[in-house]
Design a protein around this motif. Structure first.
Motif, mmCIF file in Angstrom:
data_model
loop_
_atom_site.group_PDB
_atom_site.id
_atom_site.type_symbol
_atom_site.label_atom_id
_atom_site.label_comp_id
_atom_site.label_asym_id
_atom_site.label_seq_id
_atom_site.Cartn_x
_atom_site.Cartn_y
_atom_site.Cartn_z
ATOM 1 N N ASP A 1 0.919 -0.987 -0.027
ATOM 2 C CA ASP A 1 -0.018 0.163 -0.114
ATOM 3 C C ASP A 1 0.927 1.210 0.051
ATOM 4 O O ASP A 1 0.478 2.256 0.629
ATOM 5 C CB ASP A 1 -1.005 0.010 1.069
ATOM 6 C CG ASP A 1 -2.426 0.789 0.709
ATOM 7 O OD1 ASP A 1 -2.252 1.140 -0.418
ATOM 8 O OD2 ASP A 1 -3.189 0.531 1.709
ATOM 9 N N GLY A 2 2.048 1.381 -0.586
ATOM 10 C CA GLY A 2 2.917 2.202 -0.786
ATOM 11 C C GLY A 2 3.255 2.546 -2.170
ATOM 12 O O GLY A 2 2.296 2.295 -2.979
ATOM 13 N N THR A 3 4.128 3.326 -2.651
ATOM 14 C CA THR A 3 4.317 4.056 -3.798
ATOM 15 C C THR A 3 5.870 3.837 -4.115
ATOM 16 O O THR A 3 6.919 3.498 -3.269
ATOM 17 C CB THR A 3 4.222 5.366 -3.726
ATOM 18 O OG1 THR A 3 4.574 6.050 -4.872
ATOM 19 C CG2 THR A 3 5.206 6.213 -2.410
ATOM 20 N N SER A 4 6.184 3.599 -5.584
ATOM 21 C CA SER A 4 7.198 3.354 -5.885
ATOM 22 C C SER A 4 8.380 4.475 -5.796
ATOM 23 O O SER A 4 9.482 4.376 -6.019
ATOM 24 C CB SER A 4 7.319 3.005 -7.668
ATOM 25 O OG SER A 4 6.561 4.349 -8.330
ATOM 26 N N THR A 5 7.923 5.446 -5.422
ATOM 27 C CA THR A 5 8.663 6.550 -5.052
ATOM 28 C C THR A 5 8.171 7.846 -4.301
ATOM 29 O O THR A 5 6.955 8.285 -4.475
ATOM 30 C CB THR A 5 9.364 7.482 -6.421
ATOM 31 O OG1 THR A 5 9.950 8.409 -6.029
ATOM 32 C CG2 THR A 5 8.062 7.836 -7.377
ATOM 33 N N MET B 1 4.313 2.554 -13.466
ATOM 34 C CA MET B 1 3.183 3.282 -13.194
ATOM 35 C C MET B 1 1.934 2.656 -13.503
ATOM 36 O O MET B 1 1.232 2.773 -12.470
ATOM 37 C CB MET B 1 3.152 4.528 -14.330
ATOM 38 C CG MET B 1 4.131 5.759 -14.072
ATOM 39 S SD MET B 1 3.490 6.695 -12.458
ATOM 40 C CE MET B 1 2.010 7.520 -13.383
ATOM 41 N N ILE C 1 7.259 10.377 -16.943
ATOM 42 C CA ILE C 1 6.021 9.911 -16.282
ATOM 43 C C ILE C 1 5.250 8.748 -16.940
ATOM 44 O O ILE C 1 5.001 7.856 -16.480
ATOM 45 C CB ILE C 1 5.020 11.061 -15.894
ATOM 46 C CG1 ILE C 1 5.928 12.213 -14.925
ATOM 47 C CG2 ILE C 1 4.021 10.589 -15.183
ATOM 48 C CD1 ILE C 1 5.033 13.274 -14.466
ATOM 49 N N LEU C 2 4.460 9.098 -18.091
ATOM 50 C CA LEU C 2 3.532 8.283 -18.554
ATOM 51 C C LEU C 2 4.116 7.229 -19.486
ATOM 52 O O LEU C 2 4.530 7.997 -20.608
ATOM 53 C CB LEU C 2 2.626 8.978 -19.256
ATOM 54 C CG LEU C 2 1.748 10.018 -18.186
ATOM 55 C CD1 LEU C 2 0.664 10.946 -18.868
ATOM 56 C CD2 LEU C 2 0.729 9.207 -17.343
ATOM 57 N N ILE D 1 9.276 10.113 -10.944
ATOM 58 C CA ILE D 1 9.114 9.039 -12.239
ATOM 59 C C ILE D 1 10.115 9.233 -13.071
ATOM 60 O O ILE D 1 10.716 8.181 -13.382
ATOM 61 C CB ILE D 1 7.779 9.015 -12.427
ATOM 62 C CG1 ILE D 1 6.692 8.593 -11.570
ATOM 63 C CG2 ILE D 1 7.564 7.785 -13.880
ATOM 64 C CD1 ILE D 1 6.826 7.262 -11.057
ATOM 65 N N HIS E 1 -5.950 2.129 -13.509
ATOM 66 C CA HIS E 1 -6.634 2.955 -14.392
ATOM 67 C C HIS E 1 -6.226 4.474 -14.131
ATOM 68 O O HIS E 1 -6.697 5.269 -15.201
ATOM 69 C CB HIS E 1 -8.023 2.597 -14.112
ATOM 70 C CG HIS E 1 -9.193 3.599 -14.943
ATOM 71 N ND1 HIS E 1 -9.148 3.330 -16.421
ATOM 72 C CD2 HIS E 1 -10.107 4.536 -14.601
ATOM 73 C CE1 HIS E 1 -9.916 4.189 -17.143
ATOM 74 N NE2 HIS E 1 -10.532 4.962 -15.746
ATOM 75 N N GLY E 2 -5.750 4.773 -13.057
ATOM 76 C CA GLY E 2 -5.486 6.123 -12.770
ATOM 77 C C GLY E 2 -4.459 6.635 -13.907
ATOM 78 O O GLY E 2 -4.333 7.785 -14.450
ATOM 79 N N VAL F 1 -6.374 8.020 -16.653
ATOM 80 C CA VAL F 1 -7.028 9.521 -16.342
ATOM 81 C C VAL F 1 -5.884 10.382 -16.578
ATOM 82 O O VAL F 1 -6.128 11.538 -16.935
ATOM 83 C CB VAL F 1 -7.387 9.246 -14.935
ATOM 84 C CG1 VAL F 1 -8.033 10.790 -14.415
ATOM 85 C CG2 VAL F 1 -8.353 8.433 -14.603
ATOM 86 N N MET F 2 -4.589 9.960 -16.031
ATOM 87 C CA MET F 2 -3.336 10.933 -16.205
ATOM 88 C C MET F 2 -3.098 11.304 -17.552
ATOM 89 O O MET F 2 -2.907 12.492 -18.161
ATOM 90 C CB MET F 2 -2.147 10.465 -15.539
ATOM 91 C CG MET F 2 -2.329 10.364 -13.980
ATOM 92 S SD MET F 2 -0.716 9.698 -13.399
ATOM 93 C CE MET F 2 -1.289 8.954 -11.741
ATOM 94 N N GLU G 1 1.362 0.671 -10.579
ATOM 95 C CA GLU G 1 1.070 1.453 -9.197
ATOM 96 C C GLU G 1 -0.445 2.055 -9.352
ATOM 97 O O GLU G 1 -0.979 2.268 -8.404
ATOM 98 C CB GLU G 1 2.161 2.571 -8.864
ATOM 99 C CG GLU G 1 1.766 3.404 -7.596
ATOM 100 C CD GLU G 1 2.909 4.369 -7.199
ATOM 101 O OE1 GLU G 1 4.138 3.929 -7.543
ATOM 102 O OE2 GLU G 1 2.622 5.216 -6.392
ATOM 103 N N HIS G 2 -0.710 2.703 -10.244
ATOM 104 C CA HIS G 2 -2.044 3.589 -10.641
ATOM 105 C C HIS G 2 -3.028 2.850 -11.166
ATOM 106 O O HIS G 2 -4.002 3.328 -11.227
ATOM 107 C CB HIS G 2 -1.370 4.819 -11.359
ATOM 108 C CG HIS G 2 -0.824 5.667 -10.236
ATOM 109 N ND1 HIS G 2 -1.378 6.367 -9.086
ATOM 110 C CD2 HIS G 2 0.479 6.012 -10.552
ATOM 111 C CE1 HIS G 2 -0.318 7.167 -8.505
ATOM 112 N NE2 HIS G 2 0.970 6.844 -9.379
#
Lengths: 470, 470
Positions: A420-424, A437, A466-467, A429, A443-444, A447-448, A440-441
């Protein structure tokens, strides 16, 4: 794709050639295309290969940045913001070429409002320059990512550092931004009021967007009063787990620690050698408290009692500035100290962040993975936030070594995400973690992408960051 | 357009008729179309006229919300999230008809992580329900907008309240959101880690978006430890300006006030009558401090000394729970107390927020404007943030009275904006303040429109809110 094998993206040669001509005419000597300057702007503090831009504009104003972006927009040429080049994930590489906008000459402090505890600075002002300027006001800007980064760059990467547990990250400390968008238009995202419910939060959309949605040219920041007193010290623990338990209890008790940093046993060994620190080679917490004279003493005593409950201590603390300065210099030099563990190697610095209840487990699994892969990789962390760094020592010219380091980083990021954490937590990124990405995200990411497409339909703002390609 | 004369927007009659049939079949008794229920969902705590939706779904899960949004998306029908109906700017009106999604049955507390000081709740859980649930954990959720609002609604409107000076607003206290987007897809914006630099900040894009970009179905929130001690009291001042100066000095000194609320002389008169408070009819600050026993005493004493410097005092403070409760009940009852000043009238509650250095000037000009317009309109405020409310007493059936009130609100918002502030610190835009968005954000409105268009191309998510017609 291995990161160490970064592909170039398709180049718009005709557009680039036209844009180079326009910028040369418009900016004269402030437009540079020498190989040395291009290469200096084409990579960051990282092992990722250099991908140089085609030219560099030394901007002196928001209008200059608008001029560059308009020229690039007209000819669909990439435009990449550059602060101090201290980012760690290939944020300023130019995989499709294009123009780097160097903001280092945008170094004016526009206003300081002491009554409101805020200031507005141009993007190129560094955090140390700002704090030097503020010295006589009794105020300071707390966010401290280690490097003397530019405040525009810190906003763009949502930077934080050792003080974040007390003062928050750039997310919490930017009140408003001025930015140039992909069509060359200028936007001011907010105002100096401390809070607002008026519309979408464009400030926080740009904070952390790494130059992919707009180029930040001014930043309005919250400031803090310099505390009456500061106490700090180092506390050894029998294990990382014991140290993490002490952190959890400290946070739960509401003790307002300003800094609470974990250094693992291996990193303590490096710091003993490099910084001549006289502490045991066991996991340690480095702490600092900001408050009144009575407050910092009370907080340090309370922490010492908590540490003892978990078998830690003795917690030796001081309010003497020089002694504290030595400790924090040692902590900030962790990156350089680590290199004593493998002379000739370079440190790949990676970070991850998990809820603090999972921190001990995450670090234990990470240490086991380091052992399994045969790496030398000490750990330091802003553990009050659940954020920690691993410094993987590797030979940047040895593909096998790089491969092991990349495998380690990917596994660490996936471990953090699964907890339940994050890659950074704070590095961002860039190119280095794009591949994580979707994991981690989910379907987010779609949206991004929709937001990116809406605000930069021709993908000229720092493309390839990033993407991941859709 | 006068707000009191809100126009309906074009209705998609065929799409609405089809959607009503689908929802009736899908949700049975949980889909209601009676006039009473529709009207209850068609306006908020405001003077704005009722604009009822065509039907109301009582959702019990994220999947239910997805079902509604998918049906609405397929037939291009508006869908409007409804929490407790306590918003103030027409946020839940249905100017083009459509479907209201009532989240009040989404009242489960999903998880509480005491080690991490966080929790995840369904959108319909109210702040009081959460705090009741948390009572035995030693933790609490601090954001307190007065009304017992739902946490989904508070996130959607970027709510705050009396504690924001210490604990921040929903912007700082939401760690992650689960939301249903305009195409019926589901997104989780982040995770439980305290910080992240991984991509665009979708959490804060949705916080404050008032249901125009997505419908929030779950919220992950930071929690706080209940302080060891609380002290509080009331301090009279000779003028609003003196009170504001004391606030500025208190904030600058770094005294971590938990609440610092201004009540002007007229409102003190109302509260004396309504709440039987025995204080002078002069501007007063209501304060609260959260800390250790020693800390709350030290902070209260320090504040008393600052107040005296500006001619304020005596500052009478107490740690006795019942006495503090009486004070804060009086403060929270300000809305009702104000109505004693003009029996039969209703209070239009509006808010604005400026940098605290401009607060005294902004309130002085506002009081002069109240006098000029012949209004009865007391002022209360979260002055540590520069945020204040004016309660304009008016006859909701008298167009001239409404006209005066609307003129006053517009002038107040423009005054705040001209002082580098915002038209709303915490109430939101809804329908009521749409006309001020261009004035406040300039080109930022175009950026917001591009985002709205990208994420909700058919404008079905709470249409007619936040963004004025382009």
């Amino acid at each position: 794709m291995a990161l160490s094998d970064l592909k170039a993206m398709a180049r718009n040669e005709a557009g680039i050639a036209t844009t180079l001509g326009i910028l040369k005419q418009k900016f004269g000597e402030r437009f540079q295309t020498s190989q040395a300057i291009r290469e200096q702007h084409g990579h960051t503090t990282t092992y990722l290969p250099n991908q140089a831009p085609d030219g560099v504009v030394f901007a002196e104003s928001t209008a200059d940045v608008q001029g560059v972006v308009r020229a690039c927009a007209a000819h669909r040429v990439p435009v990449i913001a550059f602060g101090t080049g201290t980012s760690l994930e290939g944020h300023v590489n130019a995989p499709a070429g294009g123009i780097s906008v160097d903001t280092s000459r945008m170094d004016k402090i526009v206003t300081v409002n002491t009554d409101d505890l805020d200031c507005t600075v141009e993007a190129g002002v560094t955090r140390e320059a700002l704090n030097t300027y503020l010295r006589d006001t009794g105020l300071f800007f707390p966010i401290d990512p280690g490097a003397n980064a530019s405040l525009g760059g810190m906003a763009a990467t949502r930077a934080s550092g050792t003080n974040a547990v007390r003062y928050g990250t750039m997310r919490e400390n930017v009140l408003s931004l001025r930015a140039v968008m992909a069509d060359g238009s200028e936007v001011t995202t907010s105002h100096r009021a401390r809070k607002s419910s008026a519309g979408y939060d464009l400030t926080r959309l740009l904070v952390g967007s790494e130059g992919t949605l707009g180029i930040i040219t001014e930043v309005t920041l919250k400031l803090q009063g310099i505390p009456q007193a500061i106490s700090g010290g180092v506390c050894p623990f029998p294990s990382v787990e014991a140290a993490c338990q002490a952190v959890i209890t400290t946070i739960q008790m509401g003790i307002p620690v300003a800094r609470i940093e974990l250094v693992n046993a291996l990193q303590m060994r490096a710091m003993k050698i490099y910084s001549k620190l006289d502490y045991p080679e066991s996991p340690c917490l480095f702490l600092e408290f900001h408050d009144s004279d009575a407050g910092v003493a009370e907080q340090a005593e309370s922490f010492g009692e908590i540490a003892a409950e978990y078998g830690g201590g003795p917690f030796l603390w001081t309010t003497v500035t020089e002694e504290r300065a030595k400790l924090w210099k040692a902590r900030h030099d962790a990156y350089w100290a680590s290199q004593t563990l493998r002379p000739g190697a370079r440190a790949l610095s990676t970070d991850a962040c998990v809820p603090i209840s999972r921190l001990a487990e995450c670090i234990a699994e990470t240490e086991a993975d380091i052992e399994r892969l045969g790496l030398i990789a000490p750990i330091v962390g802003h553990v009050g936030d659940g954020n920690f760094h691993t410094l993987v020592l590797m030979d940047p010219n040895d593909p096998a070594d790089i491969g092991r380091a990349e495998e380690f980083v990917k596994r660490l990021a996936e471990r953090a995400i699964s907890m339940d954490g994050t890659s950074t937590g704070e590095h961002g990124i860039g190119q280095g973690k794009m591949g994580l990405m979707e994991r981690e995200h989910g379907h987010g990411v779609a949206v991004m992408r929709a937001i990116k497409q809406a605000l930069d339909p021709n993908n000229i703002m720092n493309p390839g960051k990033i993407l991941p390609a859709g």
